[in-house]
Design a protein around this motif. Structure first.
Motif, short mmCIF file in Angstrom:
data_model
loop_
_atom_site.label_atom_id
_atom_site.label_comp_id
_atom_site.label_asym_id
_atom_site.label_seq_id
_atom_site.Cartn_x
_atom_site.Cartn_y
_atom_site.Cartn_z
N GLN A 2 0.85 -1.19 0.00
CA GLN A 2 0.00 0.00 0.00
C GLN A 2 0.88 1.24 0.00
O GLN A 2 1.86 1.31 0.75
CB GLN A 2 -0.88 0.02 1.27
N LEU A 3 0.55 2.19 -0.85
CA LEU A 3 1.33 3.43 -0.90
C LEU A 3 0.34 4.60 -0.79
O LEU A 3 0.12 5.34 -1.75
CB LEU A 3 2.11 3.50 -2.22
N PRO A 4 -0.26 4.78 0.40
CA PRO A 4 -1.37 5.75 0.52
C PRO A 4 -0.97 7.19 0.23
O PRO A 4 -1.74 7.93 -0.36
CB PRO A 4 -1.84 5.56 1.97
N ARG A 5 0.23 7.58 0.65
CA ARG A 5 0.63 8.99 0.42
C ARG A 5 0.89 9.22 -1.06
O ARG A 5 0.46 10.21 -1.64
CB ARG A 5 1.90 9.32 1.22
N ALA A 6 1.62 8.30 -1.67
CA ALA A 6 1.97 8.46 -3.09
C ALA A 6 0.71 8.41 -3.96
O ALA A 6 0.60 9.11 -4.97
CB ALA A 6 2.97 7.40 -3.50
N GLN A 7 -0.24 7.59 -3.54
CA GLN A 7 -1.50 7.45 -4.29
C GLN A 7 -2.21 8.79 -4.45
O GLN A 7 -2.89 9.03 -5.44
CB GLN A 7 -2.43 6.49 -3.53
N LEU A 13 -1.30 5.20 -10.02
CA LEU A 13 -0.05 4.66 -9.49
C LEU A 13 -0.10 3.15 -9.51
O LEU A 13 -1.03 2.54 -8.96
CB LEU A 13 0.15 5.15 -8.04
N ALA A 14 0.88 2.55 -10.19
CA ALA A 14 0.95 1.08 -10.21
C ALA A 14 2.20 0.66 -9.43
O ALA A 14 3.30 1.19 -9.68
CB ALA A 14 1.05 0.59 -11.66
N THR A 161 6.71 7.39 1.41
CA THR A 161 7.04 8.79 1.73
C THR A 161 7.97 9.37 0.68
O THR A 161 7.79 10.50 0.21
CB THR A 161 7.72 8.87 3.13
N ALA A 162 9.00 8.60 0.29
CA ALA A 162 9.97 9.11 -0.69
C ALA A 162 9.27 9.42 -2.01
O ALA A 162 9.47 10.49 -2.60
CB ALA A 162 11.08 8.08 -0.89
N ALA A 163 8.41 8.50 -2.48
CA ALA A 163 7.73 8.70 -3.75
C ALA A 163 6.78 9.90 -3.67
O ALA A 163 6.71 10.72 -4.61
CB ALA A 163 6.96 7.44 -4.14
N ALA A 164 6.07 10.01 -2.55
CA ALA A 164 5.10 11.12 -2.41
C ALA A 164 5.83 12.46 -2.40
O ALA A 164 5.42 13.41 -3.08
CB ALA A 164 4.29 10.95 -1.13
N LEU A 165 6.93 12.55 -1.65
CA LEU A 165 7.66 13.82 -1.58
C LEU A 165 8.21 14.21 -2.95
O LEU A 165 8.10 15.36 -3.38
CB LEU A 165 8.83 13.70 -0.59
N ILE A 166 8.80 13.24 -3.64
CA ILE A 166 9.38 13.56 -4.95
C ILE A 166 8.27 13.95 -5.93
O ILE A 166 8.40 14.91 -6.69
CB ILE A 166 10.22 12.37 -5.48
N GLY A 167 7.16 13.22 -5.88
CA GLY A 167 6.04 13.55 -6.77
C GLY A 167 5.51 14.95 -6.51
O GLY A 167 5.29 15.73 -7.44
#
Ligand code: BTN
Length: 242
Positions: A2-7, A13-14, A161-167
């Motif tokens: 689950q990647l709730p923040r990045a979603q 998001l896959a 977290t890393a993906a969400a911040l970068i996005g």
């Protein structure tokens, strides 16, 4: 996973436990109504791609492998996509508490001279761009001597977290670039530790040149004074220290 923040950040998001390459996956899916700012993340890549035809190691759990799809015309100068991604990684590192990072032209993110992130942008025939971002979260057994990870800097950051911040940071930079590209280009130059250095550039054709990295040209190329002014679009650049 689950990647709730990045979603919340990406339009689609896959997540895959294992892929050949997240860039390759997005390129395969392209055309199947891929939406602007769709993303693919893999926990491990078997054939991660690096710049200039090299490979990129992403064993399970050690790094973020993220690719983002930028639709045609979402960035007026597609050549800047990878440079903006590097700036987005740097801004994200700052939020995580990493100070003192710098950008080595064209788009390596270094901390104390060691590489923590690399970026590979692919321009598709229709003008869309796939921006692939690798970020070292944990030390890898096979890591090169000049690599560093967040964990080695005392920072424990999960994939989400890393993906969400970068996005988030990439989205902001794309919006800022559309409004005032000159100012964002200036931000890149400010962060680019290559500028002002004597460098050796290895060219894609096997040639090399040595000179002073003087500025970032309008299109994101590196200007080197040999003293003749040479404009490089692609190269591997080594900072020479006296
Ligand atoms: C480089 O420094 O040479 C660029 C490395 C880019 C690696 C990322 S990881 C996510 C995306 N998928 C790939 O196959 N490559 C990029």
């Amino acid at each position: 996973m689950q990647l709730p923040r990045a979603q919340l950040v990406f339009s689609d998001l896959a997540f895959h436990e294992e892929l050949d390459s997240t860039n390759a996956e997005l390129a395969r899916n392209q055309g199947v109504a891929t939406r602007h700012f769709s993303a693919v993340i893999a926990a491990s890549q078997l054939m991660g791609r690096g710049r200039l035809g090299r490979s990129w190691q992403s064993p399970a759990g050690s790094s973020l492998a993220l690719s983002v799809f930028l639709e045609e015309k979402s960035i007026a100068e597609p050549g800047w996509a990878s440079l903006l991604a590097a700036l987005a990684v740097q801004n994200s590192l700052l939020v995580m508490g990493v100070t003192g990072s710098g950008l080595k032209w064209p788009n390596d993110v270094l901390v104390s001279g060691k590489k923590i992130s690399g970026i590979l942008a692919q321009l598709l025939p229709d003008g869309a761009v796939i921006v692939g971002i690798g970020l070292n979260l944990k030390p890898q057994q096979s890591a090169l001597a000049n690599a560093v990870s967040l964990q080695e800097l005392g920072i424990f950051c999960d994939l989400d977290t890393a993906a969400a911040l970068i996005g988030e940071n990439l989205k902001e930079l794309l919006a800022a670039f559309a409004l005032d590209s000159k100012s964002v280009k200036g931000q890149f130059s400010q962060s680019c530790i290559t500028l002002g250095q004597q460098v050796r550039a290895e060219l894609p054709d096997g040639g090399e040149l040595i000179g002073l990295a003087s500025e970032i040209a309008h299109g994101g190329q590196l200007v080197i004074l040999t003293p003749e002014e040479i404009i490089l679009s692609a190269a591997d650049v080594w900072h020479l220290r006296s």
